[in-house]
Motif scaffolding. Structure first.
Motif, PDB file in Angstrom:
ATOM      1  N   GLY A  58       1.225  -1.883 -12.718  1.00 17.15           N
ATOM      2  CA  GLY A  58       0.545  -2.582 -12.014  1.00 17.15           C
ATOM      3  C   GLY A  58       0.402  -2.486 -10.504  1.00 17.15           C
ATOM      4  N   LEU A  59       0.800  -1.084 -10.052  1.00 19.71           N
ATOM      5  CA  LEU A  59       0.830  -0.892  -8.618  1.00 19.71           C
ATOM      6  C   LEU A  59       0.112   0.228  -8.420  1.00 19.71           C
ATOM      7  CD1 LEU A  59       4.600  -0.914  -8.188  1.00 19.71           C
ATOM      8  CD2 LEU A  59       3.046  -2.559  -6.930  1.00 19.71           C
ATOM      9  N   THR A  60      -1.077   0.183  -7.440  1.00 19.28           N
ATOM     10  CA  THR A  60      -1.904   1.182  -7.173  1.00 19.28           C
ATOM     11  C   THR A  60      -1.324   1.952  -6.235  1.00 19.28           C
ATOM     12  OG1 THR A  60      -3.061  -0.194  -6.060  1.00 19.28           O
ATOM     13  CG2 THR A  60      -4.016   0.521  -8.047  1.00 19.28           C
ATOM     14  N   CYS A  61      -1.779   3.422  -6.069  1.00 14.25           N
ATOM     15  CA  CYS A  61      -1.200   3.968  -5.025  1.00 14.25           C
ATOM     16  C   CYS A  61      -2.015   5.385  -4.805  1.00 14.25           C
ATOM     17  CB  CYS A  61       0.135   4.497  -5.121  1.00 14.25           C
ATOM     18  SG  CYS A  61       0.722   5.549  -6.252  1.00 14.25           S
ATOM     19  N   GLU A  62      -2.102   5.758  -3.515  1.00 14.34           N
ATOM     20  CA  GLU A  62      -2.955   7.015  -3.285  1.00 14.34           C
ATOM     21  C   GLU A  62      -2.251   8.034  -3.335  1.00 14.34           C
ATOM     22  OE1 GLU A  62      -5.821   6.279   0.082  1.00 14.34           O
ATOM     23  OE2 GLU A  62      -5.887   8.498   0.563  1.00 14.34           O
ATOM     24  N   ILE A  63      -2.972   9.264  -3.791  1.00 16.54           N
ATOM     25  CA  ILE A  63      -2.064  10.635  -3.593  1.00 16.54           C
ATOM     26  C   ILE A  63      -2.645  11.574  -2.582  1.00 16.54           C
ATOM     27  CG2 ILE A  63      -0.842  10.406  -5.743  1.00 16.54           C
ATOM     28  CD1 ILE A  63      -2.695  12.268  -7.114  1.00 16.54           C
TER      29      ILE A  63
ATOM     30  N   LEU B 213       4.303   3.134  12.858  1.00 21.03           N
ATOM     31  CA  LEU B 213       3.353   2.900  11.541  1.00 21.03           C
ATOM     32  C   LEU B 213       4.175   1.660  11.028  1.00 21.03           C
ATOM     33  CD1 LEU B 213       2.330   6.007  10.023  1.00 21.03           C
ATOM     34  CD2 LEU B 213       1.211   4.569  11.259  1.00 21.03           C
ATOM     35  N   ASN B 214       3.701   0.779  10.111  1.00 23.36           N
ATOM     36  CA  ASN B 214       4.369  -0.232   9.501  1.00 23.36           C
ATOM     37  C   ASN B 214       4.868   0.335   8.238  1.00 23.36           C
ATOM     38  OD1 ASN B 214       5.013  -2.665   9.249  1.00 23.36           O
ATOM     39  ND2 ASN B 214       3.030  -3.523   8.224  1.00 23.36           N
ATOM     40  N   VAL B 215       5.415   1.291   8.249  1.00 22.35           N
ATOM     41  CA  VAL B 215       5.767   1.991   6.774  1.00 22.35           C
ATOM     42  C   VAL B 215       7.520   1.191   6.681  1.00 22.35           C
ATOM     43  CG1 VAL B 215       6.557   3.906   5.630  1.00 22.35           C
ATOM     44  CG2 VAL B 215       4.575   3.820   6.891  1.00 22.35           C
ATOM     45  N   LYS B 216       7.573   0.652   5.502  1.00 20.29           N
ATOM     46  CA  LYS B 216       8.979  -0.114   5.395  1.00 20.29           C
ATOM     47  C   LYS B 216       9.949   0.658   4.419  1.00 20.29           C
ATOM     48  CE  LYS B 216       7.888  -4.749   6.564  1.00 20.29           C
ATOM     49  NZ  LYS B 216       6.180  -4.559   6.755  1.00 20.29           N
ATOM     50  N   ILE B 217       8.977   1.366   3.432  1.00 23.77           N
ATOM     51  CA  ILE B 217      10.027   2.328   2.600  1.00 23.77           C
ATOM     52  C   ILE B 217       9.752   3.604   2.528  1.00 23.77           C
ATOM     53  CG2 ILE B 217      10.725   2.266   0.265  1.00 23.77           C
ATOM     54  CD1 ILE B 217      10.048  -0.174  -0.185  1.00 23.77           C
ATOM     55  N   LEU B 218      10.552   4.660   2.865  1.00 25.33           N
ATOM     56  CA  LEU B 218      10.286   5.835   2.535  1.00 25.33           C
ATOM     57  C   LEU B 218      11.087   6.527   1.479  1.00 25.33           C
ATOM     58  CD1 LEU B 218      10.813   7.549   6.246  1.00 25.33           C
ATOM     59  CD2 LEU B 218       8.957   7.336   5.013  1.00 25.33           C
ATOM     60  N   LEU B 219      10.411   7.083   0.707  1.00 26.60           N
ATOM     61  CA  LEU B 219      10.848   7.648  -0.678  1.00 26.60           C
ATOM     62  C   LEU B 219      10.868   9.183  -0.652  1.00 26.60           C
ATOM     63  CD1 LEU B 219       8.667   5.480  -3.256  1.00 26.60           C
ATOM     64  CD2 LEU B 219      11.208   5.060  -2.490  1.00 26.60           C
ATOM     65  N   ALA B 220      11.639   9.702  -1.478  1.00 21.92           N
ATOM     66  CA  ALA B 220      11.886  11.221  -1.765  1.00 21.92           C
ATOM     67  C   ALA B 220      11.909  11.375  -3.022  1.00 21.92           C
ATOM     68  CB  ALA B 220      12.762  11.996  -0.786  1.00 21.92           C
TER      69      ALA B 220
ATOM     70  N   ARG C  72       0.708  -1.169   0.020  1.00 25.21           N
ATOM     71  CA  ARG C  72      -0.095   0.053  -0.198  1.00 25.21           C
ATOM     72  C   ARG C  72       0.976   1.264   0.022  1.00 25.21           C
ATOM     73  NH1 ARG C  72      -2.373  -4.000   2.613  1.00 25.21           N
ATOM     74  NH2 ARG C  72      -1.248  -3.773   4.369  1.00 25.21           N
ATOM     75  N   ILE C  73       0.803   2.012  -1.031  1.00 27.61           N
ATOM     76  CA  ILE C  73       1.683   3.108  -1.219  1.00 27.61           C
ATOM     77  C   ILE C  73       0.926   4.321  -1.134  1.00 27.61           C
ATOM     78  CG2 ILE C  73       3.523   4.235  -3.150  1.00 27.61           C
ATOM     79  CD1 ILE C  73       3.446   1.484  -4.333  1.00 27.61           C
ATOM     80  N   LEU C  74       1.439   5.264  -0.337  1.00 32.70           N
ATOM     81  CA  LEU C  74       0.882   6.757  -0.288  1.00 32.70           C
ATOM     82  C   LEU C  74       2.143   7.770  -0.799  1.00 32.70           C
ATOM     83  CD1 LEU C  74      -1.362   8.908   0.883  1.00 32.70           C
ATOM     84  CD2 LEU C  74      -0.103   8.746   3.022  1.00 32.70           C
ATOM     85  N   LEU C  75       1.711   8.558  -1.742  1.00 40.81           N
ATOM     86  CA  LEU C  75       2.457   9.745  -2.112  1.00 40.81           C
ATOM     87  C   LEU C  75       1.942  10.930  -1.501  1.00 40.81           C
ATOM     88  CD1 LEU C  75       2.939   8.559  -5.902  1.00 40.81           C
ATOM     89  CD2 LEU C  75       4.701   8.063  -3.915  1.00 40.81           C
ATOM     90  N   ALA C  76       2.684  11.799  -1.239  1.00 37.19           N
ATOM     91  CA  ALA C  76       2.229  13.073  -1.003  1.00 37.19           C
ATOM     92  C   ALA C  76       3.211  13.999  -1.211  1.00 37.19           C
ATOM     93  CB  ALA C  76       2.025  13.015   0.710  1.00 37.19           C
ATOM     94  N   THR C  77       2.832  15.361  -1.342  1.00 32.91           N
ATOM     95  CA  THR C  77       3.541  16.377  -1.441  1.00 32.91           C
ATOM     96  C   THR C  77       3.818  17.061  -0.121  1.00 32.91           C
ATOM     97  OG1 THR C  77       1.273  17.783  -1.687  1.00 32.91           O
ATOM     98  CG2 THR C  77       2.756  17.581  -3.715  1.00 32.91           C
TER      99      THR C  77
ATOM    100  N   LYS D  85      -4.293   5.084   8.314  1.00 33.12           N
ATOM    101  CA  LYS D  85      -5.555   4.807   8.005  1.00 33.12           C
ATOM    102  C   LYS D  85      -5.527   3.766   6.850  1.00 33.12           C
ATOM    103  CE  LYS D  85     -10.249   6.630   7.212  1.00 33.12           C
ATOM    104  NZ  LYS D  85     -11.091   7.713   6.746  1.00 33.12           N
ATOM    105  N   ILE D  86      -4.631   3.792   5.763  1.00 36.02           N
ATOM    106  CA  ILE D  86      -4.558   3.053   4.892  1.00 36.02           C
ATOM    107  C   ILE D  86      -3.678   1.922   5.007  1.00 36.02           C
ATOM    108  CG2 ILE D  86      -5.403   4.590   3.253  1.00 36.02           C
ATOM    109  CD1 ILE D  86      -2.571   4.693   1.914  1.00 36.02           C
ATOM    110  N   HIS D  87      -2.991   1.991   5.965  1.00 31.75           N
ATOM    111  CA  HIS D  87      -1.959   0.843   6.314  1.00 31.75           C
ATOM    112  C   HIS D  87      -0.745   0.943   5.390  1.00 31.75           C
ATOM    113  CE1 HIS D  87      -4.696  -0.749   9.591  1.00 31.75           C
ATOM    114  NE2 HIS D  87      -5.766  -0.737   8.564  1.00 31.75           N
ATOM    115  N   ALA D  88      -0.463   2.249   5.087  1.00 33.22           N
ATOM    116  CA  ALA D  88       0.824   2.201   4.070  1.00 33.22           C
ATOM    117  C   ALA D  88       1.845   1.523   4.673  1.00 33.22           C
ATOM    118  CB  ALA D  88       0.846   3.925   3.680  1.00 33.22           C
ATOM    119  N   THR D  89       2.374   1.004   3.430  1.00 35.83           N
ATOM    120  CA  THR D  89       3.983   0.204   3.846  1.00 35.83           C
ATOM    121  C   THR D  89       5.017   1.029   3.296  1.00 35.83           C
ATOM    122  OG1 THR D  89       3.363  -1.135   1.993  1.00 35.83           O
ATOM    123  CG2 THR D  89       2.894  -2.067   4.196  1.00 35.83           C
TER     124      THR D  89
END
Ligand code: B12
Ligand code: ZN
Length: 274
Positions: free
Chosen positions: A172-177, A224-231, A146-151, A193-197
């Motif tokens: 094939g990867l869905t993500c929320e922005i 949180l169960n966030v395994k990957i942080l991206l920039a 579960r991917i969350l992308l945010a400004t 809320k979305i259990h983002a990883t």
């Protein structure tokens, strides 16, 4: 400059000088392995891509939505992926617009009008990407990650995030922005809320760096169960930020949306730093 593989015709990224729209070509890693050789056909394809880039620019300046549709239809007939048109035509054109505006060669209204036309283009590409049965099947079957992308709060540049969302969808990867968060707290709540990883932040200007560091710190210390942080974002891709100043757990990915990149987001694997 715009880098494009002359054989499979997949966009390979923008390279300095970023404001120049000329095309340069070279083989992508996959085609390079096949040991292909320089050919007249390769030259023809690059010329064709150059033509498309000029047509796109003209359509953007004249706000010709019908022509944008023609460009997509024609390119698809020539076996070019819609997603590569988004990254390879719209992305560099926006960079050029910003450069012309900074040099006072375009008014702010003209810049806004071009951006609006690009928003229409994004929607056209979204429709094409969603039409691809492979993409929708893969994203449905794929319940995680579960991917969350945010400004980053304060960054009003939201297009890059939408590009990235569609790029991921195309493999094939869905993500929320989330492009309207006023605080890091709001992003944390959404991730929970979305259990983002995976959570990715977009930063356009160096001035936004303190906020990015703050976000990284907050996520790093959260339960949180966030395994990957991206920039990502212009400040990162144009090398405006010293990568050593970012925390070590932050990954910087340069993606070209090849299907193989899906593995970078699966829970067990760690992405490679760019
Ligand atoms: C369109 C635009 C705007 C629009 C944005 C509309 C919108 N809905 O997004 C508006 C008009 C709102 C705007 C406002 C401003 N802008 Co402006 N803008 C631009 C412009 C022309 C294009 C940006 C863009 O969409 N690029 C295309 C996208 C696709 O590229 P991208 O964001 O880099 O994203 C790519 C990658 O970075 C990656 N990516 C992005 N995010 C992420 C996240 C992750 C996790 C990953 C993996 C990848 C990733 O994916 C994308 C595809 O490759 C740029 C010019 C430029 N050189 O970029 C100026 C530019 C960024 N803006 C600039 C400025 C100065 C401003 C303003 C301060 C102007 C003002 N005085 O009001 C404000 C600031 C607003 C704010 N607080 O953020 C300057 C920044 C200079 C600097 N300080 O660094 C630029 C460079 C123009 C210039 N040449 O001077 N802008
Ligand atoms: Zn290739």
């Amino acid at each position: 400059m715009i880098k494009w593989c002359a054989f499979c015709q997949r966009f390979q990224g923008q390279i300095p000088p970023f404001e120049r729209m000329q095309l340069t070509h070279g083989l992508c890693p996959r085609c390079a392995k096949l040991g292909l050789h320089w050919s007249v056909e390769q030259e023809r394809r690059i010329e064709y891509l150059g033509d498309l880039a000029s047509k796109f620019w003209k359509a953007g300046v004249t706000r010709d939505i019908g022509e944008l549709k023609n460009i997509i239809d024609d390119a698809v007939k020539n076996r070019i992926r819609p997603i590569d048109l988004l990254f390879g035509l719209a992305g560099p054109s926006l960079t050029k617009v910003g450069d012309l505006w900074a040099k006072n060669l375009l008014t702010i209204q003209e810049e806004h009008a071009f951006t609006k036309t690009c928003e229409r283009f994004i929607e056209m590409i979204r429709n094409r990407v969603q039409l691809n049965p492979r993409t929708s099947r893969d994203s449905e079957e794929n319940s995680s990650p579960r991917i969350l992308l945010a400004t980053i709060p304060g960054n009003e540049h939201t297009l890059g995030l939408r590009f990235t969302q569609l790029g991921l969808l195309s493999i094939g990867l869905t993500c929320e922005i989330m492009d309207d968060a006023h605080s890091i707290e709001e992003i944390l709540e959404r991730a929970k809320k979305i259990h983002a990883t995976t959570v990715g932040f977009s930063i356009s200007m160096v001035e936004q760096m303190p906020m990015l560091l703050e976000a990284m710190k907050r996520f790093g210390h959260s339960d949180l169960n966030v395994k990957i942080l991206l920039a990502g974002g212009r400040a990162i891709s144009e090398g405006l930020i010293d990568q050593r100043s970012l925390p070590k757990n932050v990954k910087l990915l340069s993606l070209v949306f090849d299907e193989s990149e899906r593995a970078l987001f699966t829970e067990d694997s760690q992405p490679h730093a760019a």
